[in-house]
Structure formats: C-alpha cells, structure tokens
Design a protein around this motif. Structure first.
Motif, PDB file in Angstrom:
ATOM      1  N   ILE A  30     100.171 -20.178  69.062  1.00 28.92           N
ATOM      2  CA  ILE A  30     100.100 -21.367  68.207  1.00 28.92           C
ATOM      3  C   ILE A  30     100.349 -22.594  69.084  1.00 28.92           C
ATOM      4  O   ILE A  30     101.479 -22.828  69.506  1.00 28.92           O
ATOM      5  N   PRO A  31      99.309 -23.374  69.388  1.00 29.73           N
ATOM      6  CA  PRO A  31      97.889 -23.101  69.115  1.00 29.73           C
ATOM      7  C   PRO A  31      97.392 -21.989  70.025  1.00 29.73           C
ATOM      8  O   PRO A  31      97.975 -21.712  71.074  1.00 29.73           O
ATOM      9  N   ALA A  32      96.311 -21.350  69.606  1.00 25.30           N
ATOM     10  CA  ALA A  32      95.815 -20.185  70.333  1.00 25.30           C
ATOM     11  C   ALA A  32      95.324 -20.549  71.726  1.00 25.30           C
ATOM     12  O   ALA A  32      94.726 -21.606  71.927  1.00 25.30           O
ATOM     13  N   GLN A  33      95.588 -19.663  72.683  1.00 24.28           N
ATOM     14  CA  GLN A  33      95.133 -19.808  74.059  1.00 24.28           C
ATOM     15  C   GLN A  33      94.406 -18.546  74.492  1.00 24.28           C
ATOM     16  O   GLN A  33      94.710 -17.453  74.012  1.00 24.28           O
ATOM     17  N   VAL A  34      93.474 -18.693  75.412  1.00 23.93           N
ATOM     18  CA  VAL A  34      92.801 -17.534  75.977  1.00 23.93           C
ATOM     19  C   VAL A  34      93.806 -16.742  76.804  1.00 23.93           C
ATOM     20  O   VAL A  34      94.464 -17.283  77.687  1.00 23.93           O
TER      21      VAL A  34
END
Length: 267
Positions: A245-249
C-alpha cells in the motif's frame, strides 16, 4: 447427453450434461434428502443453462413474483450461444482452479461466486438490450442474496472465477478479460473524483488476491498477480507481481527478484 451448444462442448470436452447428471446420481444415492432438488434441476433431457436458470430464479425471486416466468427469462438469456459458451467456461474455471471444488455439480449448487457471475451475465444482457431497469434489479438482487456487487454495465470475459464471492465490488466501466481469478473482498472501483470511464481494466490471466483494491481507470497487464490486501493506484505491467500500500512491483514472472531501482517503483 452433451450440452446443446457444440461450440462450448468443443472448447471444453471434459464437461458435458452427462457429467453433471452422473455426479447428481452419485450425490442422490449418498444424500437422499437432496434427491428432489437434483431431479428438478438436472433432468436427463436438461441443459446447463436450464439448471443455472432454475437455481438463480429460486434464489433471486422476490415475494409475489412469478418464479416460473423469471426462470424462463433467465433460461432464454443463458441459452444464447455466446452466453452459454461463457457459462460453460466459467464452470470449468472453478473446477480447474479451486482445489476445494471436487465436482462440477458442487460448484453449480454451492458456489455463490459462480452463481453471482451468471446473474451478472443475465443483468448485462438486459442492460445492453434496452431493459436497464430489469438488469439493475437483477444485479441488485444478486448482490443482496449472493454477495458480489457487480454493475450490470461492467464487461466480464469468459473463464472467470470469483472465489467465495463475498465482498467483491466491480464498477460500471470496469473490464475483466478472460481467465481472471478474483478472490473475496476485492474492489475494482473508481476514485470518486472523476466521471465517465473511471474503473480498472483487468487483462487476461490476472489473479487478484483477497482484499485487494484496484482504483481508477488503470490497466492491469495480462498474467500479473495482485497480492492480498494491496492497494493499486497506477497501471501494472504484464507478467509481474505487485504488493503493498500503495502497490509496488516485487517480482517479474520467470525471473529473480527485480533490481533495487525497479523494486522501489510505486504502482
């Protein structure tokens, strides 16, 4: 007897009407209490569309409504060639991907995610054929009874698994391509700050983990994975895993962990 839709049978040779009736016969012998239900839903001369129509009509019919008329309407929609093919692929998807699903019949009778998805297909057909109020009613009843809240305008492909179904929300302009798996409590939503085309576009083969939130008109690349509990606010490349959160690779599929610079890329 095989399903009347030859295209569906050609795509999925494992699943036939005979398969379902054989599974029903075995279950009737094991659980005689269910025999009347199974006989009504799965007669020898029946069809998958007819069985699903009967299940949905019984579940969604409101007091005072003609359940036979509702079942006939559902059967008419689900019997259309394109819808029938997609329906068959959805049932196959559940059987193939969910290790808890032991038979096709088990999914047909007990999986509210599968049932809600077919209710959406009916609602979407009505919505796109100038019967928007009835389509909205079907969608609302399905949400109240089965759990998933799917706008009737949302476009959803074939071979979809809504695992468990509870808490799933899919917005009006969302697009879900073929062979996608979505677990419980997933939201494909808008930000609330824009109008028009405002919901996610989920491409083929994506898996979305439980509780993930994908927000805005962003694309999730094919065969990517969204980890449970992630909040995705920006586009996701194909064939990778994102988390956080927030999304990361966090991984490119088929490779080792990504270099540090890419690992810090916010998605």
């Amino acid at each position: 007897m095989t399903l009347p839709n030859l295209q569906a049978a050609a795509i999925i040779p494992e699943l036939s009407w005979q398969t379902l009736t054989c599974e029903a016969a075995r279950l009737s012998r094991k659980e005689p209490l269910l025999q009347p239900v199974l006989s009504a839903l799965l007669p020898d001369d029946g069809s998958l569309a007819g069985a699903v129509a009967g299940i949905l009509a019984g579940a969604l019919c409101a007091p005072g409504m003609d359940v036979c008329g509702l079942s006939a309407l559902f059967h008419e929609v689900l019997s259309r060639e394109a819808v029938n093919t997609v329906l068959t692929r959805d049932l196959q998807a559940v059987r193939d991907r969910d290790p808890a699903c032991t038979t096709y019949l088990h999914a047909l009778l007990n999986y509210k995610g599968f049932q809600a998805l077919q209710a959406h297909r009916i609602a979407h057909h009505l919505w796109t054929h100038e019967r928007t109020e009835l389509g909205a009613w079907v969608a609302n009843r399905a949400s109240m009874v089965l759990g998933p809240d799917i706008h009737p305008a949302a476009r959803i492909g074939a071979g979809i698994m809504l695992d468990h179904g509870s808490g799933i929300v899919i917005g009006e302009t969302a697009v879900v391509d073929d062979d996608v798996s979505i677990l419980q409590n997933v939201t494909l939503g808008g930000t609330g700050k824009v109008t028009g085309d405002r919901h996610p576009k989920v491409r083929r083969g994506v898996m979305i983990g439980a509780g993930a939130k994908i927000i805005g008109n962003i694309e999730i690349g094919e065969f990517s994975k969204i980890a449970a509990g992630s909040v995705v606010l920006k586009p996701v490349p194909p064939r990778c895993t994102v988390a956080g959160i927030p999304a990361q690779v966090v991984r490119i599929h088929g490779t080792a962990e990504m270099p540090a610079l890419s690992m810090n890329q916010t998605i």
